[in-house]
Design a protein around this motif. Structure first.
Motif, PDB file in Angstrom:
ATOM      1  N   SER A  29       0.796  -1.225   0.000  1.00 48.01           N
ATOM      2  CA  SER A  29       0.000   0.000   0.000  1.00 48.01           C
ATOM      3  C   SER A  29       0.828   1.274   0.000  1.00 48.01           C
ATOM      4  CB  SER A  29      -0.958   0.004   1.199  1.00 48.01           C
ATOM      5  OG  SER A  29      -0.233  -0.059   2.413  1.00 48.01           O
ATOM      6  N   SER A 206     -12.740  -2.863  -7.459  1.00 51.43           N
ATOM      7  CA  SER A 206     -12.430  -2.946  -6.034  1.00 51.43           C
ATOM      8  C   SER A 206     -12.702  -4.364  -5.554  1.00 51.43           C
ATOM      9  CB  SER A 206     -13.271  -1.946  -5.243  1.00 51.43           C
ATOM     10  OG  SER A 206     -14.655  -2.222  -5.403  1.00 51.43           O
ATOM     11  N   TYR A 249      -5.991  -2.478  -7.084  1.00 60.53           N
ATOM     12  CA  TYR A 249      -6.350  -2.201  -5.698  1.00 60.53           C
ATOM     13  C   TYR A 249      -5.503  -3.077  -4.776  1.00 60.53           C
ATOM     14  CZ  TYR A 249     -10.731   0.230  -6.984  1.00 60.53           C
ATOM     15  OH  TYR A 249     -11.657   1.100  -7.485  1.00 60.53           O
ATOM     16  N   GLY A 253      -8.730  -3.007  -0.484  1.00 62.30           N
ATOM     17  CA  GLY A 253      -9.463  -1.989  -1.215  1.00 62.30           C
ATOM     18  C   GLY A 253      -9.226  -0.572  -0.758  1.00 62.30           C
ATOM     19  N   LEU A 256      -5.245   2.497  -4.177  1.00 65.28           N
ATOM     20  CA  LEU A 256      -5.020   2.175  -5.576  1.00 65.28           C
ATOM     21  C   LEU A 256      -3.527   2.285  -5.858  1.00 65.28           C
ATOM     22  CD1 LEU A 256      -7.997   3.927  -7.387  1.00 65.28           C
ATOM     23  CD2 LEU A 256      -7.334   1.528  -7.671  1.00 65.28           C
ATOM     24  N   VAL A 272      -8.415   6.279  -2.787  1.00 68.63           N
ATOM     25  CA  VAL A 272      -9.610   5.692  -3.406  1.00 68.63           C
ATOM     26  C   VAL A 272     -10.812   6.577  -3.077  1.00 68.63           C
ATOM     27  CG1 VAL A 272     -11.148   3.686  -3.464  1.00 68.63           C
ATOM     28  CG2 VAL A 272      -8.679   3.359  -3.205  1.00 68.63           C
TER      29      VAL A 272
END
Length: 330
Positions: A29, A206, A249, A253, A256, A272
């Motif tokens: 992430s 997603s 994703y 979720g 992005l 997102v």
């Protein structure tokens, strides 16, 4: 007896400050580099379902029937998959994950302006073990109801398993829906169901299937999926990249990820629309209001990380200060 609080306080402080480090980016992430020198034209990206922290990518054009598993914690390739049963790939542009844990690879590019009468999709189970190996794939012939198209975005809905393609055109593309089930015995005709006002280079659903995101070289759009009747939700804050051609994703979720072609490229994170951060909420419901056409929505990021770090440090200092006062009474 007066006791020194320094060793104890230091130990507590080390433990407290170590908590974010242990829980730090283990899902990609925060972005990651793509270090493999063989990956010079990364054109598709999708999170692994079987292997946390791993993302699948591939080169485009006719590089070969290869998929690469990249560990987001190191940026290194941990497995190379050679697809068999697919002939010679022509222009592989996209990769997606189905609800059954199968990878779907889109050999859907057509740099000749949409002149090929058919393109291909390859389906294969995601390997349970991360090692170099050959995996047999199923090949599907694909045509468009309104004639040949150039395309670089292929998405598999995570709930229904239905496959979608977005065509690539400077004046805007189209969202094409495949049949309920792909057939290896005949031609699979994809029908246009919506105009997309963007020159699209990739797209993704997603994880909960309630949002569709598409990107181009200089921007992106998010759509509320609405059970197959998508409605525009807002713009995406796409980072500037040399040749941005992939997106995915994170598994939860909340983020992005955007990838680019080029040797030693970087995968970069973005917010997102409709998400307030890593809270596990839906990207299109309880996670906050969606962005307007000129916004990118609320999202986590550097400010959130800074605030969390400051809170942890303040808590640690409070513990040290409290111990100091307590030990002074002894």
């Amino acid at each position: 007896m007066r006791r020194s609080f320094v060793p104890l306080a230091g130990a507590i402080l080390a433990v407290v400050l170590a908590v974010p480090a242990v829980a730090a980016d283990d899902d990609g992430s925060e972005g990651f580099p793509v270090k493999d020198p063989r990956i010079t034209e990364s054109s598709g990206l999708v999170a692994s379902r079987a292997h946390p922290g791993v993302y699948w990518t591939h080169n485009d054009s006719d590089d070969g029937a290869f998929l690469y598993a990249v560990d987001s914690r190191t940026g290194g390739t941990v497995a190379t998959i050679t697809m068999s049963g697919v002939g010679s790939p022509r222009d592989v542009e996209a990769i997606s994950m189905g609800p059954d844990g199968h990878l779907y690879v889109g050999d859907i590019g057509d740099n000749l302006g949409g002149t090929w009468d058919h393109v291909w999709i390859y389906e294969l189970p995601e390997p349970k073990q991360l090692r170099d190996q050959t995996v047999r794939a199923t090949q599907y012939d694909v045509k468009y109801a309104d004639g040949p198209r150039d395309a670089e975005a292929l998405m598999v809905h995570p709930k229904t398993g239905r496959v979608y393609i977005v065509s690539k055109n400077e004046e805007g593309g189209g969202l094409y829906e495949g049949p309920a089930e792909l057939s290896a015995a005949g031609t699979n005709t994809f029908k246009r169901i919506k105009d997309i006002d963007l020159w699209v280079t990739d797209g993704a659903f997603s994880p909960d299937g309630r949002q569709l995101a598409v990107r181009g070289y200089l921007g992106g759009l998010a759509y509320e999926w609405n059970d197959g009747s998508p409605e525009r939700q807002g713009r995406l804050s796409v980072p500037f990249q040399g040749q941005g051609e992939s997106m995915a994703y994170t598994p939860d979720g909340s983020t992005l990820l955007y990838g680019s072609e080029g040797a030693g490229s970087e995968v970069e994170p973005g917010s997102v629309p409709g998400r307030g951060g890593k809270d596990g909420k839906s990207p299109s419901g309880d996670g906050g209001s969606a962005a307007g056409d000129d916004g990118d929505g609320a999202g986590g990021g550097p400010d959130t990380d800074f605030t969390m770090g400051a809170l942890v440090l303040a808590a640690a200092l409070a513990v040290v200060y409290g111990l100091k006062r307590l030990l002074r009474r002894d």
